[in-house]
Write a protein that holds these residues in place. Structure first.
Motif, PDB file in Angstrom:
ATOM      1  N   ASP A   4       0.828  -1.209   0.000  1.00 41.66           N
ATOM      2  CA  ASP A   4       0.000   0.000   0.000  1.00 41.66           C
ATOM      3  C   ASP A   4       0.859   1.255   0.000  1.00 41.66           C
ATOM      4  N   GLU A   5       1.950   1.243   0.760  1.00 41.97           N
ATOM      5  CA  GLU A   5       2.849   2.400   0.796  1.00 41.97           C
ATOM      6  C   GLU A   5       3.544   2.592  -0.548  1.00 41.97           C
ATOM      7  N   ARG A   6       3.926   1.508  -1.184  1.00 42.21           N
ATOM      8  CA  ARG A   6       4.561   1.617  -2.507  1.00 42.21           C
ATOM      9  C   ARG A   6       3.584   2.176  -3.540  1.00 42.21           C
ATOM     10  N   LEU A   7       2.353   1.662  -3.514  1.00 45.70           N
ATOM     11  CA  LEU A   7       1.349   2.179  -4.438  1.00 45.70           C
ATOM     12  C   LEU A   7       1.098   3.662  -4.173  1.00 45.70           C
ATOM     13  N   THR A   9       3.201   5.804  -2.963  1.00 47.33           N
ATOM     14  CA  THR A   9       4.368   6.524  -3.476  1.00 47.33           C
ATOM     15  C   THR A   9       4.266   6.708  -4.989  1.00 47.33           C
ATOM     16  N   ILE A  10       3.833   5.653  -5.677  1.00 47.37           N
ATOM     17  CA  ILE A  10       3.683   5.722  -7.131  1.00 47.37           C
ATOM     18  C   ILE A  10       2.601   6.727  -7.509  1.00 47.37           C
ATOM     19  N   LEU A  11       1.482   6.715  -6.799  1.00 49.41           N
ATOM     20  CA  LEU A  11       0.403   7.650  -7.110  1.00 49.41           C
ATOM     21  C   LEU A  11       0.811   9.084  -6.788  1.00 49.41           C
ATOM     22  N   ASP A  12       1.573   9.273  -5.718  1.00 46.62           N
ATOM     23  CA  ASP A  12       2.104  10.612  -5.420  1.00 46.62           C
ATOM     24  C   ASP A  12       3.018  11.079  -6.544  1.00 46.62           C
ATOM     25  N   THR A  26       3.216  12.852 -19.860  1.00 45.26           N
ATOM     26  CA  THR A  26       3.892  12.072 -18.829  1.00 45.26           C
ATOM     27  C   THR A  26       4.146  10.656 -19.339  1.00 45.26           C
ATOM     28  N   THR A  27       5.307  10.123 -19.013  1.00 39.95           N
ATOM     29  CA  THR A  27       5.639   8.741 -19.389  1.00 39.95           C
ATOM     30  C   THR A  27       5.787   7.902 -18.120  1.00 39.95           C
ATOM     31  N   MET A  28       5.798   6.614 -18.308  1.00 40.60           N
ATOM     32  CA  MET A  28       6.039   5.722 -17.169  1.00 40.60           C
ATOM     33  C   MET A  28       7.441   5.931 -16.617  1.00 40.60           C
ATOM     34  N   ASP A  29       8.388   6.283 -17.483  1.00 41.85           N
ATOM     35  CA  ASP A  29       9.740   6.604 -17.007  1.00 41.85           C
ATOM     36  C   ASP A  29       9.703   7.805 -16.055  1.00 41.85           C
ATOM     37  N   ASP A  30       8.894   8.816 -16.403  1.00 41.07           N
ATOM     38  CA  ASP A  30       8.764   9.994 -15.537  1.00 41.07           C
ATOM     39  C   ASP A  30       8.247   9.588 -14.153  1.00 41.07           C
ATOM     40  N   ILE A  31       7.213   8.756 -14.160  1.00 47.00           N
ATOM     41  CA  ILE A  31       6.607   8.329 -12.890  1.00 47.00           C
ATOM     42  C   ILE A  31       7.609   7.513 -12.080  1.00 47.00           C
ATOM     43  N   ALA A  32       8.288   6.587 -12.717  1.00 43.74           N
ATOM     44  CA  ALA A  32       9.277   5.749 -12.016  1.00 43.74           C
ATOM     45  C   ALA A  32      10.396   6.612 -11.439  1.00 43.74           C
ATOM     46  N   ARG A  33      10.882   7.548 -12.224  1.00 46.57           N
ATOM     47  CA  ARG A  33      11.958   8.435 -11.757  1.00 46.57           C
ATOM     48  C   ARG A  33      11.485   9.267 -10.561  1.00 46.57           C
ATOM     49  N   GLN A  34      10.276   9.823 -10.667  1.00 44.69           N
ATOM     50  CA  GLN A  34       9.727  10.643  -9.577  1.00 44.69           C
ATOM     51  C   GLN A  34       9.525   9.801  -8.316  1.00 44.69           C
ATOM     52  N   ALA A  35       9.133   8.540  -8.481  1.00 43.16           N
ATOM     53  CA  ALA A  35       8.902   7.643  -7.341  1.00 43.16           C
ATOM     54  C   ALA A  35      10.200   7.062  -6.797  1.00 43.16           C
ATOM     55  N   ASP A  36      11.299   7.303  -7.512  1.00 35.01           N
ATOM     56  CA  ASP A  36      12.608   6.746  -7.152  1.00 35.01           C
ATOM     57  C   ASP A  36      12.544   5.217  -7.130  1.00 35.01           C
ATOM     58  N   MET A  37      11.909   4.695  -8.191  1.00 37.88           N
ATOM     59  CA  MET A  37      11.766   3.253  -8.359  1.00 37.88           C
ATOM     60  C   MET A  37      12.125   2.904  -9.798  1.00 37.88           C
ATOM     61  N   SER A  38      12.384   1.647 -10.047  1.00 37.73           N
ATOM     62  CA  SER A  38      12.619   1.202 -11.423  1.00 37.73           C
ATOM     63  C   SER A  38      11.269   1.060 -12.130  1.00 37.73           C
ATOM     64  N   ARG A  39      11.304   1.119 -13.455  1.00 32.15           N
ATOM     65  CA  ARG A  39      10.069   0.923 -14.214  1.00 32.15           C
ATOM     66  C   ARG A  39       9.447  -0.435 -13.936  1.00 32.15           C
ATOM     67  N   PRO A  40      10.246  -1.524 -13.920  1.00 31.78           N
ATOM     68  CA  PRO A  40       9.644  -2.826 -13.608  1.00 31.78           C
ATOM     69  C   PRO A  40       8.974  -2.847 -12.229  1.00 31.78           C
ATOM     70  N   ALA A  41       9.552  -2.158 -11.267  1.00 26.36           N
ATOM     71  CA  ALA A  41       8.935  -2.107  -9.933  1.00 26.36           C
ATOM     72  C   ALA A  41       7.601  -1.367  -9.971  1.00 26.36           C
ATOM     73  N   VAL A  42       7.544  -0.281 -10.732  1.00 21.84           N
ATOM     74  CA  VAL A  42       6.291   0.476 -10.854  1.00 21.84           C
ATOM     75  C   VAL A  42       5.221  -0.385 -11.520  1.00 21.84           C
ATOM     76  N   ASP A  51      -3.708   3.419 -16.042  1.00 20.52           N
ATOM     77  CA  ASP A  51      -4.093   2.791 -14.779  1.00 20.52           C
ATOM     78  C   ASP A  51      -3.662   3.669 -13.605  1.00 20.52           C
ATOM     79  N   ALA A  52      -2.470   4.235 -13.677  1.00 19.67           N
ATOM     80  CA  ALA A  52      -2.000   5.139 -12.623  1.00 19.67           C
ATOM     81  C   ALA A  52      -2.917   6.352 -12.525  1.00 19.67           C
ATOM     82  N   PHE A  53      -3.330   6.896 -13.671  1.00 19.97           N
ATOM     83  CA  PHE A  53      -4.223   8.058 -13.682  1.00 19.97           C
ATOM     84  C   PHE A  53      -5.574   7.716 -13.064  1.00 19.97           C
ATOM     85  N   ARG A  54      -6.136   6.582 -13.442  1.00 19.51           N
ATOM     86  CA  ARG A  54      -7.444   6.180 -12.895  1.00 19.51           C
ATOM     87  C   ARG A  54      -7.361   5.962 -11.385  1.00 19.51           C
ATOM     88  N   ARG A  55      -6.319   5.291 -10.929  1.00 23.33           N
ATOM     89  CA  ARG A  55      -6.166   5.045  -9.491  1.00 23.33           C
ATOM     90  C   ARG A  55      -5.957   6.349  -8.733  1.00 23.33           C
TER      91      ARG A  55
END
Length: 195
Positions: A4-7, A9-12, A26-42, A51-55
């Motif tokens: 839940d905390e990871r999700l 962080t991703i939504l933030d 916005t790209t998934m790379d942007d979101i991953a970079r902002q979340a300080d996570m890898s794309r596969p982790a996101v 899906d990120a936008f809807r959530r």
């Protein structure tokens, strides 16, 4: 960190990117970079940018609705409860405009294919909440109409945010006038006294 905390962080991170660049850019790379996570982790938590936008949209609407419900149950007068409930709706719009004047319309667009049904469901829940708050003051059909009138009034205030302080002030004043008018409803033809 929990799932839940990871999700969260991703939504933030998605919020930061969407308000900065807009949803389309916005790209998934942007979101991953902002979340300080890898794309596969996101991708373990969201399927894609949509899906990120809807959530994220669902989270924002859920928080606004929870605030509106709490306000509607406060031990204050009817006008104050209705105003506070509608201020929760208005606050969501104002915060998006403050955070992203260039992209707020895209983020809030009820016609956006990604969020239209979420916004429709939120508006229906708000309408029901307002009608329930008014219940007892008006017959149920009239309470639903009055709730729709309040929502239309609030949407009108959201349309002009050139002065960010004006909508809240006008909301309070308008709801107070509308509620005051409930006590002055015209008599129906069957109950009017002869002249």
């Amino acid at each position: 960190m929990s799932d839940d905390e990871r999700l969260s962080t991703i939504l933030d991170a998605a919020y930061a990117c969407f308000t900065r660049h807009g949803v389309r850019r916005t790209t998934m790379d942007d979101i991953a970079r902002q979340a300080d996570m890898s794309r596969p982790a996101v991708y373990q938590y969201v399927r894609n940018k949509e899906d990120a936008f809807r959530r994220l949209t669902q989270r924002l609407l859920d928080h606004a609705l929870a605030d509106a419900r709490a306000a509607a149950q406060s031990p204050t007068g009817l006008a104050d409860r209705l105003t506070a409930a509608l201020q929760a709706k208005l606050a969501l719009t104002l915060s998006l405009w403050r955070d992203s004047p260039a992209h707020a319309a895209e983020l809030l667009g009820s016609d956006a294919r990604l969020s239209a049904e979420l916004i429709d469901a939120y508006n229906a829940a708000m309408r029901n909440l307002l009608a329930d708050t008014i219940a007892g003051t008006l017959p149920s059909g009239d309470a639903a109409e009055f709730a729709e009138l309040l929502l239309a009034f609030t949407r009108g205030l959201e349309a002009d945010l050139s002065d960010p302080d004006a909508p809240a002030r006008r909301l309070r004043h308008g709801v107070t006038l509308l509620v005051a008018g409930l006590g002055r409803r015209p008599q129906t033809a069957t109950t009017q006294e002869p002249s």
